[in-house]
Write an enzyme that holds these catalytic residues in place. Structure first.
Site, PDB file in Angstrom:
ATOM      1  N   ASP A   1       0.852  -1.184   0.000  1.00  0.00           N
ATOM      2  CA  ASP A   1       0.000   0.000   0.000  1.00  0.00           C
ATOM      3  C   ASP A   1       0.885   1.229   0.000  1.00  0.00           C
ATOM      4  O   ASP A   1       1.758   1.378   0.861  1.00  0.00           O
ATOM      5  CB  ASP A   1      -0.894  -0.021   1.253  1.00  0.00           C
ATOM      6  CG  ASP A   1      -1.803   1.206   1.341  1.00  0.00           C
ATOM      7  OD1 ASP A   1      -1.933   1.925   0.345  1.00  0.00           O
ATOM      8  OD2 ASP A   1      -2.375   1.424   2.426  1.00  0.00           O
TER       9      ASP A   1
ATOM     10  N   ASP B   1       0.533   5.457  -0.525  1.00  0.00           N
ATOM     11  CA  ASP B   1      -0.292   6.621  -0.821  1.00  0.00           C
ATOM     12  C   ASP B   1       0.431   7.893  -0.416  1.00  0.00           C
ATOM     13  O   ASP B   1       1.616   7.880  -0.092  1.00  0.00           O
ATOM     14  CB  ASP B   1      -1.674   6.517  -0.177  1.00  0.00           C
ATOM     15  CG  ASP B   1      -1.638   6.539   1.344  1.00  0.00           C
ATOM     16  OD1 ASP B   1      -0.623   6.997   1.914  1.00  0.00           O
ATOM     17  OD2 ASP B   1      -2.619   6.114   1.957  1.00  0.00           O
TER      18      ASP B   1
ATOM     19  N   ASP C   1       3.577   0.764   3.002  1.00  0.00           N
ATOM     20  CA  ASP C   1       3.058   0.904   4.361  1.00  0.00           C
ATOM     21  C   ASP C   1       3.335  -0.403   5.097  1.00  0.00           C
ATOM     22  O   ASP C   1       2.671  -1.406   4.856  1.00  0.00           O
ATOM     23  CB  ASP C   1       1.560   1.200   4.299  1.00  0.00           C
ATOM     24  CG  ASP C   1       1.001   1.603   5.651  1.00  0.00           C
ATOM     25  OD1 ASP C   1       1.542   1.144   6.670  1.00  0.00           O
ATOM     26  OD2 ASP C   1       0.021   2.369   5.677  1.00  0.00           O
TER      27      ASP C   1
END
Length: 426
Positions: A101, A103, A328
């Site tokens: 992940d 972002d 992450d």
């Protein structure tokens, strides 16, 4: 007592109805081993979450989506014997996909970026993670990986290679450590090699030099050298003052360090039988051309450091310089994580969660390609909090604060992002 906000309530009703309309018209994309997954949902009232759900048939999931119209839909990276059991202990864990992940939280100075700029910066980073680590280092086949636009501010990569299913949290954290270069042993990158031996009073003296790895070597040895080569190539095109300013735009690099590195690389020095620059010897693999502090600074730049003054990097592609990847860590190491369901909608943007291939990512632009076809051009009256300058679905909008009539596809995005509220006709 909480006083209701009529504008917020009108916007929530509007969004919920549009989401319901989307789910009525859209066939859900089912994850692999659909019946073994746990599902979870968040709704339009803060704090309302429902999870520990399982669906045995597509019709059941679709009925839930169309009836409840959730703001966010998730499914588990894990497979379970009984996914709808009330507790994790009762579910019976069978294995889990490997999830990455990435972002905007990972971006330096994300607060200074526009939404489209954040999305593009993350797209470049997810490409590096996919190409340089998951594919090149770990050997995962493209058929066992899926890139997914999250619908919000980033991307996920789902690895469903059966070799990862049984990995525990510790093994998954080790994968994160490799990707991020944590604990990287520089002595393993630059090795000493004997190049001369002399006899002196019965003793053998061995002269050694530090040998640079080749740029085409696998793993971190090759990554570091490719990063150094890319950085040096960019510095060589810049005047000295510009190059120094560029180097000091990275976190922790002082002006004196930047000037010394530039001089060490590019100032001509007389050596027999010719005049040569440090950069030319470096390209020949002679690391002794650089002082130890300069060599260490180069390594830090290509492995760890991030730019802190974005204006210094206008027009300068950094993806060939900074070699470490990001993810992450709690998401990747979690063997029971809930991840966004492809084909669902993101409640804070109204954009679709889009699965795609690596090739499709090259030309993918979220504000063009993730706007659901269900959203129309019909005018919606919105009260804008601030000026809006945005391109979405191929149309550019430059709107002043206050009441504006905008197409439905823009109204949904603005309402979901909290940038505007629906003007109630009541």
């Amino acid at each position: 007592m909480v006083v209701p906000d009529p504008a917020k309530e009108a916007s929530t009703r509007f969004l919920r109805e549009q989401f319901r309309r989307y789910y009525v018209s859209t066939k859900p994309t089912l994850p692999d081993r659909f019946g073994r997954r746990e599902f979870g949902f968040m709704f339009w009232t803060a704090g309302i979450v429902q999870r520990h759900l399982g669906f045995s048939r597509e019709e059941e999931l679709r009925s839930f989506l169309t009836t409840r119209a959730p703001a966010h839909a998730y499914y588990s990276s894990a497979y379970y014997e009984t996914p709808n059991a009330a507790t994790m202990e009762e579910k019976g864990w069978l294995g889990a996909d490997l999830i990455f992940d990435l972002d905007a939280d990972h971006l330096p100075n994300a607060a200074k970026m526009s939404y489209p700029e954040m999305l593009e910066a993350i797209r470049i980073r997810i490409v590096r993670l996919y190409d340089d680590f998951l594919k090149a280092d770990f050997g995962f086949d493209e058929s066992a990986m899926r890139i997914v636009f999250s619908g919000g501010r980033g991307y996920h990569i789902h690895v469903f290679d059966e070799r990862v299913w049984s990995l525990g949290s510790h093994e998954r954290r080790e994968i994160v450590d490799w990707i991020t270069g944590k604990g990287l042993d520089l002595d393993a990158i630059f090795r000493e090699s004997a190049f001369d031996m002399k006899e002196f009073r019965g003793h053998t003296r061995v002269k050694t030099r530090v040998v640079a790895p080749a740029g085409n070597e696998p793993g971190w040895r090759g990554k570091i050298m490719r990063g150094i080569a890319g950085l040096v190539e960019k510095l060589e095109t810049m005047p000295p003052a510009e190059a120094t300013r560029f180097l000091t735009s990275f976190e922790g690099v002082r002006d004196a360090e930047a000037q010394d590195l530039y001089a060490n690389l590019f100032r001509p020095r007389a050596t027999k039988p010719r005049v040569i620059r440090g950069v030319d010897r470096l390209r020949e693999g002679q690391l002794e051309a650089l002082s130890d502090p300069n060599r260490d600074l180069l390594i830090r730049l290509v492995r760890d450091l991030q730019p802190v003054r974005l204006e210094e990097h206008a027009g300068v592609a950094l993806e060939g310089i900074v070699q470490r990847a990001e993810t992450d860590e709690p998401v990747t190491s979690d063997i029971k994580r809930l991840i966004r369901m492809p084909s669902s909608l993101h409640g804070k943007t109204g954009l679709e969660v889009i699965p795609m291939t690596r090739d499709a990512l090259e030309d993918f632009r979220p504000l063009r390609d993730a706007v659901p076809k269900a959203w129309t051009d019909d005018a919606v009256r919105m009260n804008l909090k601030n000026k809006i300058n945005l391109e979405i679905r191929g149309e550019a909008f430059n709107l002043a604060p206050g009441v504006n009539d905008v197409p439905q596809f823009l109204a949904i995005f603005l309402a979901a992002r909290g940038l505007a509220s629906v003007v109630s006709e009541a």
